[in-house]
Design an enzyme around this catalytic site. Structure first.
Site, PDB file in Angstrom:
ATOM      1  CG  HIS A  55      -1.986   1.029   1.203  1.00 32.07           C
ATOM      2  ND1 HIS A  55      -1.744   2.375   1.390  1.00 32.07           N
ATOM      3  CD2 HIS A  55      -3.328   0.911   1.007  1.00 32.07           C
ATOM      4  CE1 HIS A  55      -2.888   3.032   1.310  1.00 32.07           C
ATOM      5  NE2 HIS A  55      -3.855   2.177   1.066  1.00 32.07           N
TER       6      HIS A  55
ATOM      7  CB  CYS B 252      -4.443   3.476  -2.213  1.00 30.46           C
ATOM      8  SG  CYS B 252      -5.593   4.483  -1.249  1.00 30.46           S
TER       9      CYS B 252
ATOM     10  CG  HIS C 289      -7.364   0.310  -1.169  1.00 32.32           C
ATOM     11  ND1 HIS C 289      -6.679   0.569   0.003  1.00 32.32           N
ATOM     12  CD2 HIS C 289      -7.625  -1.016  -1.164  1.00 32.32           C
ATOM     13  CE1 HIS C 289      -6.529  -0.569   0.674  1.00 32.32           C
ATOM     14  NE2 HIS C 289      -7.087  -1.542  -0.023  1.00 32.32           N
TER      15      HIS C 289
ATOM     16  CG  ASP D  13      -9.588   3.206   0.806  1.00 29.67           C
ATOM     17  OD1 ASP D  13      -9.849   2.558   1.826  1.00 29.67           O
ATOM     18  OD2 ASP D  13      -8.488   3.728   0.611  1.00 29.67           O
ATOM     19  CG  HIS D  14     -10.627   5.843   3.913  1.00 32.36           C
ATOM     20  ND1 HIS D  14      -9.511   6.629   4.056  1.00 32.36           N
ATOM     21  CD2 HIS D  14     -10.240   4.599   4.287  1.00 32.36           C
ATOM     22  CE1 HIS D  14      -8.497   5.917   4.501  1.00 32.36           C
ATOM     23  NE2 HIS D  14      -8.915   4.666   4.642  1.00 32.36           N
TER      24      HIS D  14
ATOM     25  CE1 TYR E 168     -11.918   0.864   5.764  1.00 32.16           C
ATOM     26  CE2 TYR E 168     -11.027   2.475   7.295  1.00 32.16           C
ATOM     27  CZ  TYR E 168     -10.869   1.646   6.198  1.00 32.16           C
ATOM     28  OH  TYR E 168      -9.670   1.611   5.528  1.00 32.16           O
TER      29      TYR E 168
END
Length: 347
Positions: free
Chosen positions: A196, A234, A263, A309-310, A323
């Site tokens: 990552h 990401c 991501h 992702d987030h 999350y």
């Protein structure tokens, strides 16, 4: 692509029965969370997670993450012990069908934000990073959102002191040392390692960051050329670095077969410095053209794992920052739509 969703195990407030209702979701991304970093995961813990997933018609093929012990990053004499434990964890993961492990090599902090509940214009909240707030932080008396419960003040200061003389090159060589020992095992058991990127992709508090740019990635792949050595691409982490050409990078590495995991999240640049906030996944809300990212992946016949992702906290959901269920489920719907559209066009 294989659409997945981050799930924090049996204690997650989001039950698997809810995740199963997300269209086209193939599996979850999870880990064993109750074992200290560097120690061996009980096989029964992995088996229990796998059974729970399969009972809901979900796969457990991605682990995020098996954390890398700080002694490995620091290159201490104890690192071989922790690398041996890491290898055993890889073997145990492979035995229950895991095919991809997301990990990072960031010293001390594997993400950094200055606010966990940034208030957006639409009333939602999200993670954000303010350059002006960051430079006000006293490195000798660190109190950071999301990290105060992870380290005591003395533990944190001791770690920072240990890294005070570690250079970028030394940290990179410690990463190579680690990978030269684990990648042959990955080739043997059929696991892809997907590093990552640094989050955010620049040095913080004097701590070196070494997986932040295209140059960093090329350097890593040149030193450890096995295709089992790949990246978790990401878009939010690489995208926070405004000098990164995301579209060239994802085109390059997906063509090479090195993007094992993606991501997908959007960020909005909020000033002319390094500040950003996390926004909804759709392109127009942020500074990243998410449609272009997916178009490139489809063009290059990407068949790896993807997850939203987030997300923001929306609709009054009181969830772990980044999350919650609702906005990440919306992200899944958006990602599904982009992939379906581009896949039909590129048939």
């Amino acid at each position: 692509m294989k659409l997945t969703f981050r799930w924090y195990g049996l204690n997650d407030i989001i039950p698997l029965q809810y995740l199963r209702q997300i269209p086209n979701l193939s599996g979850v991304v999870t880990a064993v969370y109750d074992v200290p970093v560097g120690e061996i995961w009980p096989l029964e813990s992995l088996e229990k997670l796998k059974i729970a997933c399969e009972e809901h018609d979900l796969q457990m093929e991605v682990i995020e993450s098996i954390p890398v012990h700080e002694d490995i990053k620091l290159g201490k004499f104890t690192r071989d012990y922790y690398i041996a434990n890491y290898i055993e964890n890889l073997r145990r993961c492979a035995s229950v069908g895991v095919k991809c492990v997301c990990y990072n090599f960031m010293p001390v902090f594997d993400w950094l934000r200055t606010e966990l509940y940034h208030k957006n214009k639409d009333g939602s909240t999200s993670l954000s990073y303010s350059y002006d707030d960051f430079i006000k932080v006293d490195p000798k008396n660190l109190h950071l959102p999301g990290w105060d419960e992870s380290y005591s003040p003395s533990e944190l200061q001791n770690l920072l002191n240990e890294y005070s003389n570690v250079t970028h090159d030394q940290l990179f060589e410690n990463l190579v040392y680690f990978l030269e020992r684990v990648i042959p095992v990955c080739e043997e058991v059929g696991i892809n390692m997907a590093i990552h990127p640094d989050d955010p992709p620049w040095d913080v508090f004097g701590l070196p960051r070494i997986i932040s740019t295209e140059k960093d990635m090329d350097r890593l792949f040149n030193r450890v050329p096995s295709l089992n050595n790949g990246v978790t691409f990401c878009t939010g982490s690489f995208g926070a670095g405004r000098n990164n050409d995301l579209y060239r990078m994802i085109d390059k590495y997906s063509k090479q077969g090195r993007v094992h995991f993606a991501h997908l999240r959007n960020v909005l640049y909020t000033d002319d410095k390094d500040s950003f906030c996390e926004v909804g996944h759709i392109s127009k809300d942020g500074s990243i053209d998410m449609a272009k990212i997916v178009e490139i992946l489809v063009k290059n016949k990407f068949d790896g794992y993807v997850r939203p992702d987030h997300g923001r906290n929306i609709w009054g959901e009181d969830a772990k920052p980044g999350y919650g269920l609702f906005d990440r489920a919306l992200g899944c719907a958006y990602i599904n739509g982009l992939f379906e559209a581009y896949e039909k066009v590129n048939k």
